[in-house]
Design a protein around this motif. Structure first.
Motif, PDB file in Angstrom:
ATOM      1  N   VAL A  67      10.385  -1.811  11.401  1.00  0.00           N
ATOM      2  CA  VAL A  67      11.252  -1.766  10.147  1.00  0.00           C
ATOM      3  C   VAL A  67      10.993  -0.136   9.855  1.00  0.00           C
ATOM      4  O   VAL A  67       9.865   0.363   9.726  1.00  0.00           O
ATOM      5  N   LEU A  68      12.115   0.658   9.466  1.00  0.00           N
ATOM      6  CA  LEU A  68      11.950   2.025   9.187  1.00  0.00           C
ATOM      7  C   LEU A  68      12.353   2.026   7.661  1.00  0.00           C
ATOM      8  O   LEU A  68      13.688   1.967   7.545  1.00  0.00           O
ATOM      9  N   ALA A  69      11.809   2.510   6.842  1.00  0.00           N
ATOM     10  CA  ALA A  69      12.160   2.586   5.505  1.00  0.00           C
ATOM     11  C   ALA A  69      12.082   4.290   5.092  1.00  0.00           C
ATOM     12  O   ALA A  69      11.008   4.606   4.852  1.00  0.00           O
ATOM     13  N   MET A  70      13.060   4.666   4.693  1.00  0.00           N
ATOM     14  CA  MET A  70      13.152   6.005   4.263  1.00  0.00           C
ATOM     15  C   MET A  70      13.552   6.540   2.866  1.00  0.00           C
ATOM     16  O   MET A  70      14.489   5.716   2.541  1.00  0.00           O
ATOM     17  N   GLY A  71      13.128   7.595   2.341  1.00  0.00           N
ATOM     18  CA  GLY A  71      13.603   8.033   0.931  1.00  0.00           C
ATOM     19  C   GLY A  71      13.030   7.223  -0.110  1.00  0.00           C
ATOM     20  O   GLY A  71      13.698   6.424  -0.933  1.00  0.00           O
ATOM     21  N   PHE A  72      11.730   7.409   0.010  1.00  0.00           N
ATOM     22  CA  PHE A  72      10.858   6.324  -1.079  1.00  0.00           C
ATOM     23  C   PHE A  72      11.349   6.844  -2.581  1.00  0.00           C
ATOM     24  O   PHE A  72      11.329   8.011  -2.797  1.00  0.00           O
ATOM     25  N   ARG A  73      11.748   5.856  -3.459  1.00  0.00           N
ATOM     26  CA  ARG A  73      12.192   6.263  -4.686  1.00  0.00           C
ATOM     27  C   ARG A  73      11.203   6.652  -6.018  1.00  0.00           C
ATOM     28  O   ARG A  73      11.474   6.998  -6.732  1.00  0.00           O
ATOM     29  N   GLY A  74       9.846   6.393  -5.372  1.00  0.00           N
ATOM     30  CA  GLY A  74       9.009   6.853  -6.067  1.00  0.00           C
ATOM     31  C   GLY A  74       8.340   5.548  -6.878  1.00  0.00           C
ATOM     32  O   GLY A  74       8.915   4.525  -7.106  1.00  0.00           O
ATOM     33  N   GLY A  75       7.059   5.571  -7.297  1.00  0.00           N
ATOM     34  CA  GLY A  75       6.394   4.098  -7.837  1.00  0.00           C
ATOM     35  C   GLY A  75       5.527   4.732  -8.927  1.00  0.00           C
ATOM     36  O   GLY A  75       5.854   5.334  -9.917  1.00  0.00           O
ATOM     37  N   ARG A  76       4.317   4.458  -8.834  1.00  0.00           N
ATOM     38  CA  ARG A  76       3.315   4.657  -9.961  1.00  0.00           C
ATOM     39  C   ARG A  76       3.103   6.117 -10.138  1.00  0.00           C
ATOM     40  O   ARG A  76       3.328   6.907  -9.472  1.00  0.00           O
ATOM     41  N   PHE A 131       0.655  -1.345  -0.122  1.00  0.00           N
ATOM     42  CA  PHE A 131       0.122  -0.070  -0.026  1.00  0.00           C
ATOM     43  C   PHE A 131       0.950   1.116  -0.024  1.00  0.00           C
ATOM     44  O   PHE A 131       0.574   2.154  -0.796  1.00  0.00           O
ATOM     45  N   ALA A 132       1.947   1.056   0.829  1.00  0.00           N
ATOM     46  CA  ALA A 132       3.010   2.366   0.943  1.00  0.00           C
ATOM     47  C   ALA A 132       3.457   2.539  -0.489  1.00  0.00           C
ATOM     48  O   ALA A 132       3.549   3.838  -0.881  1.00  0.00           O
ATOM     49  N   ALA A 133       3.934   1.393  -1.176  1.00  0.00           N
ATOM     50  CA  ALA A 133       4.553   1.701  -2.713  1.00  0.00           C
ATOM     51  C   ALA A 133       3.540   2.368  -3.447  1.00  0.00           C
ATOM     52  O   ALA A 133       3.799   2.872  -4.451  1.00  0.00           O
ATOM     53  N   ASP A 134       2.173   2.315  -3.241  1.00  0.00           N
ATOM     54  CA  ASP A 134       1.441   2.736  -4.102  1.00  0.00           C
ATOM     55  C   ASP A 134       0.941   4.272  -3.954  1.00  0.00           C
ATOM     56  O   ASP A 134       0.432   4.910  -4.778  1.00  0.00           O
ATOM     57  N   VAL A 135       1.062   4.502  -2.763  1.00  0.00           N
ATOM     58  CA  VAL A 135       0.550   5.936  -2.143  1.00  0.00           C
ATOM     59  C   VAL A 135       1.624   6.930  -1.749  1.00  0.00           C
ATOM     60  O   VAL A 135       1.284   7.804  -1.714  1.00  0.00           O
ATOM     61  N   LEU A 136       2.663   6.734  -1.500  1.00  0.00           N
ATOM     62  CA  LEU A 136       3.828   7.398  -1.096  1.00  0.00           C
ATOM     63  C   LEU A 136       4.322   8.472  -2.078  1.00  0.00           C
ATOM     64  O   LEU A 136       4.754   8.120  -3.367  1.00  0.00           O
ATOM     65  N   ASN A 137       4.542   9.690  -1.588  1.00  0.00           N
ATOM     66  CA  ASN A 137       5.398  10.589  -2.424  1.00  0.00           C
ATOM     67  C   ASN A 137       6.932  10.148  -2.479  1.00  0.00           C
ATOM     68  O   ASN A 137       7.206   9.556  -1.593  1.00  0.00           O
ATOM     69  N   PRO A 138       7.622  10.511  -3.552  1.00  0.00           N
ATOM     70  CA  PRO A 138       8.917  10.180  -3.649  1.00  0.00           C
ATOM     71  C   PRO A 138       9.527  11.049  -2.266  1.00  0.00           C
ATOM     72  O   PRO A 138       9.129  12.176  -2.148  1.00  0.00           O
ATOM     73  N   GLY A 139      10.411  10.243  -1.862  1.00  0.00           N
ATOM     74  CA  GLY A 139      11.211  10.721  -0.578  1.00  0.00           C
ATOM     75  C   GLY A 139      10.342  10.346   0.789  1.00  0.00           C
ATOM     76  O   GLY A 139      10.708  10.536   1.981  1.00  0.00           O
ATOM     77  N   MET A 190      12.349  -7.382   3.190  1.00  0.00           N
ATOM     78  CA  MET A 190      13.326  -6.546   3.257  1.00  0.00           C
ATOM     79  C   MET A 190      14.039  -6.003   2.052  1.00  0.00           C
ATOM     80  O   MET A 190      14.418  -4.826   1.741  1.00  0.00           O
ATOM     81  N   THR A 191      14.225  -7.237   1.252  1.00  0.00           N
ATOM     82  CA  THR A 191      14.771  -7.013  -0.323  1.00  0.00           C
ATOM     83  C   THR A 191      14.122  -5.999  -1.215  1.00  0.00           C
ATOM     84  O   THR A 191      14.611  -5.107  -1.775  1.00  0.00           O
ATOM     85  N   GLN A 192      12.561  -6.436  -0.920  1.00  0.00           N
ATOM     86  CA  GLN A 192      11.736  -5.342  -1.594  1.00  0.00           C
ATOM     87  C   GLN A 192      11.897  -3.931  -1.037  1.00  0.00           C
ATOM     88  O   GLN A 192      11.842  -2.955  -1.913  1.00  0.00           O
ATOM     89  N   LEU A 193      11.901  -3.854   0.139  1.00  0.00           N
ATOM     90  CA  LEU A 193      11.935  -2.518   0.692  1.00  0.00           C
ATOM     91  C   LEU A 193      13.230  -1.749   0.462  1.00  0.00           C
ATOM     92  O   LEU A 193      13.066  -0.546   0.035  1.00  0.00           O
ATOM     93  N   LYS A 194      14.309  -2.581   0.285  1.00  0.00           N
ATOM     94  CA  LYS A 194      15.601  -1.901  -0.156  1.00  0.00           C
ATOM     95  C   LYS A 194      15.442  -1.467  -1.528  1.00  0.00           C
ATOM     96  O   LYS A 194      16.285  -0.730  -1.930  1.00  0.00           O
ATOM     97  N   ARG A 195      14.779  -2.038  -2.258  1.00  0.00           N
ATOM     98  CA  ARG A 195      14.468  -1.565  -3.748  1.00  0.00           C
ATOM     99  C   ARG A 195      13.867  -0.507  -4.022  1.00  0.00           C
ATOM    100  O   ARG A 195      14.005   0.494  -4.601  1.00  0.00           O
ATOM    101  N   ASP A 196      12.749  -0.395  -2.937  1.00  0.00           N
ATOM    102  CA  ASP A 196      11.810   0.798  -3.081  1.00  0.00           C
ATOM    103  C   ASP A 196      12.275   2.068  -2.258  1.00  0.00           C
ATOM    104  O   ASP A 196      11.925   3.118  -2.742  1.00  0.00           O
TER     105      ASP A 196
END
Length: 234
Positions: free
Chosen positions: A217-226, A165-173, A190-196
């Motif tokens: 788990v803390l994932a920061m700096g979303f690379r952008g998705g759809r 869901f996060a990968a669908d809706v997050l703004n880049p960063g 974790m592998t998927q999150l490290k890609r995103d």
């Protein structure tokens, strides 16, 4: 009552009647937990609020004006902190929260009683959001069965759903924070999150009980998705 090693009075709960040993131990732990007492003093909905405070104090992802989605929000400890830090009550930021359980109103928080795993939940959430999010929080936990492996797989399923869901809706960063438990089962996640995301790490706040396998788990700096979230109108 007796004093513990820190000098605080330790409350002991008697067994008897219909109270099970597990209920006695839980109640005793709650009564002797300094974070529970502090949460009550500060008007916070739960001790979990301190976990988010600690994580954000160190990593600074809750900023004025941001849009935050809180999955599994009840009783509202995380929503309270998020609303305060993004300025939602003053109209600067926005906090959208859902949970299976009811949650009393919190200033600046838009809440819906929803099952995140239901097929229509993401679309309902998107309508409440009215656009993309900057932070997705998930403190969701599955009902436990007592079978450790089954419980780990259940919580992992929730986290994987929240991450998708996060990968669908997050703004880049953007930032994603979710409760997980120590196990080797989350390697694929974790592998998927490290890609995103630019940075991904596990964190365990001091307010998370030492005897618990819980961590975040803390994932920061979303690379952008759809180009846009599903169902978002242009």
């Amino acid at each position: 009552m007796a004093k513990d090693t820190t000098g605080r009075l330790h409350v002991t709960v008697k067994t008897g009647g219909k109270r099970k040993l597990s209920s006695k131990l839980w109640l005793e732990r709650q009564l002797n937990d300094p974070y529970v007492a502090q949460a009550k003093r500060e008007g916070l909905r739960s001790r979990a609020a301190f976990k988010l405070i600690e994580i954000d104090d160190k990593h600074h992802f809750l900023k004025p004006g941001l849009t935050v989605v809180d999955l599994g929000a009840a009783p509202g400890g995380w929503s309270q902190i998020a609303a305060k830090r993004v300025g939602a009550a003053d109209g600067k930021g926005k906090v959208i929260a859902i949970d299976l359980l009811e949650m009393p109103e919190i200033p600046g928080v838009s809440f819906a009683q929803l099952d995140f795993l239901k097929e229509d939940a993401p679309d309902k959430l998107l309508k409440m959001m009215g656009g993309r999010a900057d932070v997705v929080l998930s403190d969701m936990a599955a009902n436990t069965t007592g079978h450790r492996k089954t419980d780990q797989l259940r919580i992992l399923g929730l986290v994987e759903g929240a991450a998708a869901f996060a990968a669908d809706v997050l703004n880049p960063g953007g930032t994603f924070v979710a409760k997980v438990f120590q196990s080797g089962a989350d390697a694929a996640l974790m592998t998927q999150l490290k890609r995103d995301f630019a940075t991904v790490k596990h964190v365990k706040p001091a307010s998370s009980r030492k005897d618990s396998s819980e961590r975040y788990v803390l994932a920061m700096g979303f690379r952008g998705g759809r180009a846009k979230p599903p169902g978002e109108h242009t």
